[in-house]
Design an enzyme around this catalytic site. Structure first.
Site: not given
Length: 502
Positions: A341, A425
């Protein structure tokens, strides 16, 4: 039945999240249809529900304890800090803006009380019981007027309140007494009693104090939970790796191969979803640590640059500490680096940010052929696919939109040599993919490390939740707890002066 309970705490980190999860797991094992609820959560560890709503990871974990799918109703307000003075406000799973602490507590928070009570009422209309988690302490007298997560929600929904205290910190009797004594008469009427958490030693030595506490407050203690290592799964914040605690501090399985694998996680500012590395730490022979100095990368077989709520700020921090140069050098040497991310964005060539930091054009580390532009709309998805020949699932929470201009495809991102980047994630929770990834890392690092063939992250999480349920079942007065959930706070509880200040 439409029962309910609010689990409050004498302090932050007293154990509210795990106690709530434990009560949920105990109830569902009794055949009760139960759901978790937290009106307002402040956390950088969040999760995406199947309908694309962002909620706190603690509530997603508690939903798993209930064996149900998490929804936005379970955490209607999520605050994601973006610095010392402001947070992004996520309402019913969607971001609605940035507010300072003064702006939020100055009026916005109180206006959300009706919304959170509506969400709680909807859950109570669907489930037999709803176990609510408070935040911080209910005796924050400076914030009581606008409170929507502790006594505000308890008063609004007429919920009995169980106060949890961490005895391992010391001062638990003073904390219990002081918490009640700083509440108004109306709030005190709902505080049914106490639960001692993290006790070490002989409970018989504690019992005289519990009797005295009852004499002073007229309230019973509903249980004394013993200290157990590694129960802090899916923490809201803080530098904890939950399953690593279990692997290190309880039964430690030896590595399958001849070597261990060392993983260093850069402890960037505003680190978000650091729970991504839990699945690595759950592997026998994988050692995970958080680092903030370049020399700590020297012996690492894998370096992880994790997610962050402040990508540009984290990039500046890496440069100031010399970690950026160490990462660039490491990538050039073909030594494994994984960016997740915000970490993925940092490893790219260029960042255009007029949304999060408003810094405009910023050069990234340039080790991945990626350009990132921050959009006002937040991406909230639950993608699935295949990588390294294995099925993989994850979830995305980001404003940055990445344009990949080279390298090998890796999930939604790319790979160049041994540098990997993705917005996903939770991908490492996919067991086959995690093992394939670790085999690649071990080969690149020259380690004779072999992933265990049978490690199931989902099974480990279930074992953790069952351990929490066992704690409640074995060490709490479950009959009294059931009456509390079903019937509410006992009548005639005494007022403890001085009460809340005017």
């Amino acid at each position: 039945m439409s029962g309910g309970l609010l689990v409050a705490g004498t302090t932050s980190d007293a154990g509210k999240s795990v106690v709530t999860a434990g009560i949920c797991r105990w109830l569902v094992r009794q055949g009760v249809k139960v759901a978790p609820f937290k009106a307002q959560n402040m956390s950088l560890n969040s999760f995406v529900t199947r309908e694309g709503a962002e909620i706190g990871r603690a509530q997603a974990m508690q939903a798993q304890a209930c064996r149900i799918e998490p929804t936005a109703l379970m955490n209607p307000v999520l605050l994601k800090p973006g610095g010392e003075q402001s947070s992004q406000v996520v309402l019913l799973g969607k971001p609605v803006g940035e507010l300072s602490a003064r702006g939020y507590h100055g009026g916005r928070q109180q206006r959300l009380l009706g919304t959170v009570l509506d969400c709680l009422a909807e859950l109570r209309g669907t489930y037999d019981a709803v176990i609510c988690e408070g935040a911080g302490s209910p005796a924050e007298i400076n914030l009581r007027r606008t409170d929507i997560v502790n006594m505000g929600i308890a008063r609004g929904a007429r919920l009995p309140v169980l106060v949890v205290g961490d005895i391992d910190r010391g001062g638990v009797f003073a904390s219990f007494f002081g918490t009640v004594a700083l509440l108004s008469r109306e709030d005190q009427e709902l505080v049914a009693g106490f639960l001692v958490n993290k006790f070490r030693g002989d409970v018989s030595l504690l019992e005289p104090g519990l009797d005295m506490l009852h004499g002073l407050t007229g309230r019973h203690t509903y249980g004394v939970l013993p200290f157990r290592h590694g129960l802090g799964i899916d923490e809201e914040d803080g530098l904890r790796v939950s399953l690593r605690g279990t692997v290190r501090e309880s039964t430690v399985a030896p590595p399958v191969g001849e070597d261990v694998l060392r993983v260093a996680v850069c402890a960037v500012p505003l680190m978000s979803n650091f729970t991504d590395v839990d699945a690595l730490a759950a592997e026998p022979g994988v050692v995970v640590r958080f680092v903030d100095r370049p020399e700590e990368l020297a012996d690492a077989d894998l370096v992880v640059v994790p997610g962050t709520r402040g990508t540009v700020r984290a990039l500046q921090w890496l440069r100031e500490r010399g970690l950026a140069q160490a990462l660039v050098r490491r990538a050039a040497e073909g030594r494994p680096v994984l960016g997740i991310c915000g970490g993925f964005q940092i490893l790219g060539e260029h960042i255009e940010d007029e949304v999060e930091s408003r810094a405009g054009a910023v050069d990234g580390l340039g080790v991945l052929p990626v350009r990132v532009r921050f959009a006002r709309a937040k991406t909230l998805t639950r993608p699935s696919g295949e990588a390294l020949g294995e099925p993989v699932e994850g979830y995305e929470i980001h404003h940055g939109v990445a344009t990949v201009a080279g390298g090998e495809t890796f999930l939604d991102g790319c790979r160049v040599g041994q540098t990997w980047g993705t917005h996903w994630h939770g991908s490492l929770e996919s067991d086959g993919f995690r093992r394939a990834f670790l085999r690649e890392v071990a080969a690149a690092a020259g380690r004779r490390f072999v992933p265990a063939p049978d490690t199931s992250f989902a099974a480990l999480r279930e074992e953790q939740l069952d351990r929490l349920g066992d704690l409640i079942e074995q060490h709490a007065d479950t009959d009294a707890l059931w009456r509390l959930i079903e019937s509410g706070a006992p009548q005639g509880l005494p007022f403890i002066p001085p009460g809340a200040p005017a």
